[in-house]
Design a protein around this motif. Structure first.
Motif, PDB file in Angstrom:
ATOM      1  N   VAL A   1       7.334  -5.417  17.360  1.00 17.08           N
ATOM      2  CA  VAL A   1       6.526  -4.218  17.567  1.00 17.08           C
ATOM      3  C   VAL A   1       5.724  -3.863  16.315  1.00 17.08           C
ATOM      4  O   VAL A   1       4.791  -3.065  16.385  1.00 17.08           O
ATOM      5  N   TRP A   2       6.084  -4.445  15.166  1.00 14.54           N
ATOM      6  CA  TRP A   2       5.348  -4.148  13.930  1.00 14.54           C
ATOM      7  C   TRP A   2       5.681  -5.208  12.889  1.00 14.54           C
ATOM      8  O   TRP A   2       6.808  -5.705  12.832  1.00 14.54           O
ATOM      9  N   LYS A   3       4.681  -5.572  12.060  1.00 12.36           N
ATOM     10  CA  LYS A   3       4.923  -6.543  10.990  1.00 12.36           C
ATOM     11  C   LYS A   3       3.945  -6.302   9.853  1.00 12.36           C
ATOM     12  O   LYS A   3       2.775  -5.984  10.069  1.00 12.36           O
ATOM     13  N   TYR A   4       4.437  -6.454   8.608  1.00  8.40           N
ATOM     14  CA  TYR A   4       3.581  -6.370   7.427  1.00  8.40           C
ATOM     15  C   TYR A   4       3.925  -7.541   6.511  1.00  8.40           C
ATOM     16  O   TYR A   4       5.108  -7.844   6.289  1.00  8.40           O
ATOM     17  N   ILE A   5       2.892  -8.192   5.985  1.00 14.06           N
ATOM     18  CA  ILE A   5       3.075  -9.358   5.122  1.00 14.06           C
ATOM     19  C   ILE A   5       2.508  -9.060   3.746  1.00 14.06           C
ATOM     20  O   ILE A   5       1.390  -8.570   3.616  1.00 14.06           O
ATOM     21  N   GLY A   6       3.278  -9.400   2.700  1.00 11.49           N
ATOM     22  CA  GLY A   6       2.786  -9.282   1.333  1.00 11.49           C
ATOM     23  C   GLY A   6       2.813  -7.862   0.809  1.00 11.49           C
ATOM     24  O   GLY A   6       3.121  -6.913   1.520  1.00 11.49           O
ATOM     25  N   GLY A   7       2.482  -7.719  -0.497  1.00 10.87           N
ATOM     26  CA  GLY A   7       2.536  -6.400  -1.089  1.00 10.87           C
ATOM     27  C   GLY A   7       1.697  -6.219  -2.334  1.00 10.87           C
ATOM     28  O   GLY A   7       1.987  -5.358  -3.163  1.00 10.87           O
ATOM     29  N   LEU A   8       0.646  -7.004  -2.494  1.00 15.12           N
ATOM     30  CA  LEU A   8      -0.177  -6.919  -3.704  1.00 15.12           C
ATOM     31  C   LEU A   8      -0.952  -5.616  -3.781  1.00 15.12           C
ATOM     32  O   LEU A   8      -1.364  -5.194  -4.867  1.00 15.12           O
ATOM     33  N   SER A   9      -1.179  -4.950  -2.640  1.00 15.24           N
ATOM     34  CA  SER A   9      -1.985  -3.723  -2.641  1.00 15.24           C
ATOM     35  C   SER A   9      -1.161  -2.479  -2.953  1.00 15.24           C
ATOM     36  O   SER A   9      -1.707  -1.384  -3.028  1.00 15.24           O
ATOM     37  N   PHE A  10       0.144  -2.615  -3.153  1.00 15.39           N
ATOM     38  CA  PHE A  10       1.011  -1.463  -3.416  1.00 15.39           C
ATOM     39  C   PHE A  10       1.082  -1.152  -4.913  1.00 15.39           C
ATOM     40  O   PHE A  10       0.967  -2.045  -5.759  1.00 15.39           O
ATOM     41  N   SER A  11       1.333   0.129  -5.199  1.00 16.66           N
ATOM     42  CA  SER A  11       1.677   0.558  -6.553  1.00 16.66           C
ATOM     43  C   SER A  11       3.097   1.118  -6.516  1.00 16.66           C
ATOM     44  O   SER A  11       3.679   1.285  -5.446  1.00 16.66           O
ATOM     45  N   HIS A  12       3.667   1.437  -7.679  1.00 20.81           N
ATOM     46  CA  HIS A  12       5.060   1.877  -7.739  1.00 20.81           C
ATOM     47  C   HIS A  12       5.325   3.141  -6.927  1.00 20.81           C
ATOM     48  O   HIS A  12       6.407   3.313  -6.364  1.00 20.81           O
TER      49      HIS A  12
END
Length: 248
Positions: free
Chosen positions: A188-199
């Motif tokens: 129902v939901w999926k997210y790949i990677g995390g380079l766009s995140f900050s702390h």
């Protein structure tokens, strides 16, 4: 001469017995055979004159006939939906999402920042605790799993809201799946990677989950690189009956 006659009669008797056995097996098999409609509906044959719900329990209904006038019974989801809310802030261990031993590594309770530099949130999205998986130095394809399987959720549609944090150059994937217990689940939901995140970048999402007779919701964190560096965190989750409101 007498010996040959006895041998002949012995062979004939064996052949007759074999024919009778085959005939009986065919007859029994035919009488238990499901009609095409019953077979494709995962049906069962009840005894003649016995109602489906008496034979198999609540939720089983008559869907035609098997042979010898035996009813074909299929399971139809009973109307057992009732209002329910399951909130998980991870301040204690009472969350409806519990650790699944089928996972290869674990979800951990955490306060403050994670231990790996350049990954993870600085603090919980709400309260003081959250759950996270440390993806560092894991094998490609290994998983950490949370599931509602230990809880008998009402047979309802659901709205799932949650906050998530995924930070790191090879953080892996986070996905939510739902379906019937014991069956293949649907993503129902999926997210790949995390380079766009900050702390300090906790993000919100809300997803509708269809109605199932015996529902289960599962959360899977998956490592996607043998040199994975990154942490996946979740917090402030709410699983409630009913469809999500527009704009959530």
């Amino acid at each position: 001469m007498l010996f040959h006659q006895l041998k002949y009669y012995s062979i004939m008797m064996k052949c007759c017995c074999l024919i009778v056995t085959i005939f009986c097996a065919i007859r029994v098999s035919h009488c238990g055979r499901l009609t095409r409609n019953c077979l494709t509906s995962n049906g069962k044959c009840a005894r003649k004159g016995v109602a489906c719900d008496d034979a198999f329990g609540e939720g089983w209904i008559d869907k035609g006939k098997c042979c010898n006038e035996r009813p074909c019974c299929i399971y139809k989801c009973p109307n057992l939906c009732r209002s329910a809310n399951y909130s998980c802030g991870f301040e204690d261990h009472s969350c409806v999402f519990q650790f699944d031993t089928l996972g290869d590594y674990v979800w951990s309770y955490k306060t403050g920042s994670t231990t790996t530099a350049g990954t993870g949130p600085l603090e919980a999205a709400e309260g003081t605790h959250y759950l996270y998986t440390d993806a560092n130095n894991g094998e490609n394809g290994t998983t950490a799993i949370l599931t509602t399987a230990a809880t008998n959720l009402p047979a309802c549609p659901y709205c799932l809201s949650f906050k998530y944090h995924m930070m790191g150059p090879h953080v892996g994937t986070l996905e939510f799946l739902a379906g019937e217990k014991g069956s293949t689940l649907r993503r129902v939901w999926k997210y790949i990677g995390g380079l766009s995140f900050s702390h300090d970048d906790w993000r919100n999402d809300t997803e509708n989950i269809p109605q199932y007779c015996n529902p289960v919701v599962t959360i899977i964190s998956t490592r996607t690189n043998e040199e994975t560096i990154g942490d996946i965190a979740i917090d402030d989750m709410l699983l409630r009956t009913g469809a999500c409101d527009a704009g959530e």
